[in-house]
Design a protein around this motif. Sequence first.
Motif, short mmCIF file in Angstrom:
data_model
loop_
_atom_site.label_atom_id
_atom_site.label_comp_id
_atom_site.label_asym_id
_atom_site.label_seq_id
_atom_site.Cartn_x
_atom_site.Cartn_y
_atom_site.Cartn_z
N ASP A 11 0.82 -1.22 0.00
CA ASP A 11 0.00 0.00 0.00
C ASP A 11 0.85 1.27 0.00
O ASP A 11 0.36 2.36 0.26
N GLU A 12 2.13 1.15 -0.29
CA GLU A 12 3.04 2.28 -0.18
C GLU A 12 3.07 3.14 -1.45
O GLU A 12 2.66 2.73 -2.52
N ARG A 13 3.59 4.34 -1.26
CA ARG A 13 3.90 5.25 -2.36
C ARG A 13 5.42 5.37 -2.42
O ARG A 13 6.06 5.73 -1.42
N VAL A 14 5.99 5.05 -3.58
CA VAL A 14 7.44 4.97 -3.70
C VAL A 14 7.94 5.92 -4.79
O VAL A 14 7.35 5.99 -5.89
N LEU A 15 9.01 6.63 -4.50
CA LEU A 15 9.68 7.49 -5.46
C LEU A 15 10.92 6.79 -5.98
O LEU A 15 11.73 6.30 -5.20
N GLU A 16 11.07 6.76 -7.31
CA GLU A 16 12.29 6.25 -7.92
C GLU A 16 13.01 7.40 -8.61
O GLU A 16 12.41 8.16 -9.37
N ILE A 17 14.31 7.49 -8.36
CA ILE A 17 15.14 8.50 -9.02
C ILE A 17 15.96 7.80 -10.09
O ILE A 17 16.82 6.97 -9.79
N GLU B 157 6.14 17.86 -4.74
CA GLU B 157 4.68 18.01 -4.73
C GLU B 157 3.97 16.72 -4.31
O GLU B 157 2.83 16.76 -3.83
N GLN B 158 4.62 15.57 -4.48
CA GLN B 158 4.01 14.29 -4.16
C GLN B 158 4.51 13.70 -2.83
O GLN B 158 4.05 12.64 -2.42
N ALA B 159 5.43 14.37 -2.18
CA ALA B 159 5.99 13.89 -0.91
C ALA B 159 4.94 14.02 0.20
O ALA B 159 4.00 14.82 0.08
N PRO B 160 5.07 13.23 1.27
CA PRO B 160 6.17 12.31 1.57
C PRO B 160 5.97 10.94 0.95
O PRO B 160 4.86 10.56 0.60
N PHE B 161 7.08 10.19 0.85
CA PHE B 161 7.08 8.87 0.26
C PHE B 161 7.43 7.82 1.31
O PHE B 161 8.28 8.04 2.18
#
Length: 215
Positions: free
Chosen positions: A78-84, A140-144
């Motif tokens: 159920d997480e929100r993950v940021l990939e760089i 704008e989408q944080a926190p992750f």
Amino acid sequence: MQFSIARRRMVDRQLRQRGITDPRVIQVMLEMPRHLFVEPALQSQAYSDYPLPIGQKQTISQPFMVATMSQALELEGDERVLEIGTGSGYQAAVLAKLCRRVFTVERIPELARQARRVFDELRLHNINLKVTDGTFGWEEQAPFDGIVVTAGAPDVPRTYLDQLADGGRLIIPVGDLGTQSLKRIIRRGSQFETESLLDCRFVPLLGEKGWHLPE
């Protein structure tokens, strides 16, 4: 059929035998068609134990490294993950099967377009992709709940720490241009716990808060 056999061999020999135990990660790696993320001339090597060039001086990471970084995030779904560093899109595609939503940032427009085509082909509709300097994250989408960086940084950009949710995990290679140490950083309120997972070698993290190298 040949790709399916190659994927199973990859999982058995490259992942299970080297400490990848998360059943969800293993299942996704068994199913994800890695060969679609490389050019046709390299598809026969897609499940080999080494990185492959994808153009623009970038690479698709070896399967073991993708699995290691995915497992280190300890995702439950159920997480929100940021990939760089979207690159080929393979890491983002794997994450898309492990969490609720992926936000991925790529600085090279052509790589972003190629990755988006594969995402659409695989109907991975929970991936948001943006072309920008990845060293700024995606404020704008944080926190992750998780942040994974697929390029080697000289140090940890503060922007990533600030965009990490409490209890979230940041996976990032840190070191010089030749070799790095893969770090896992866990946020505990205003404190950050850091551990080193293994030695690695990634392409450099370029941008305002990363390496400044001639193009």
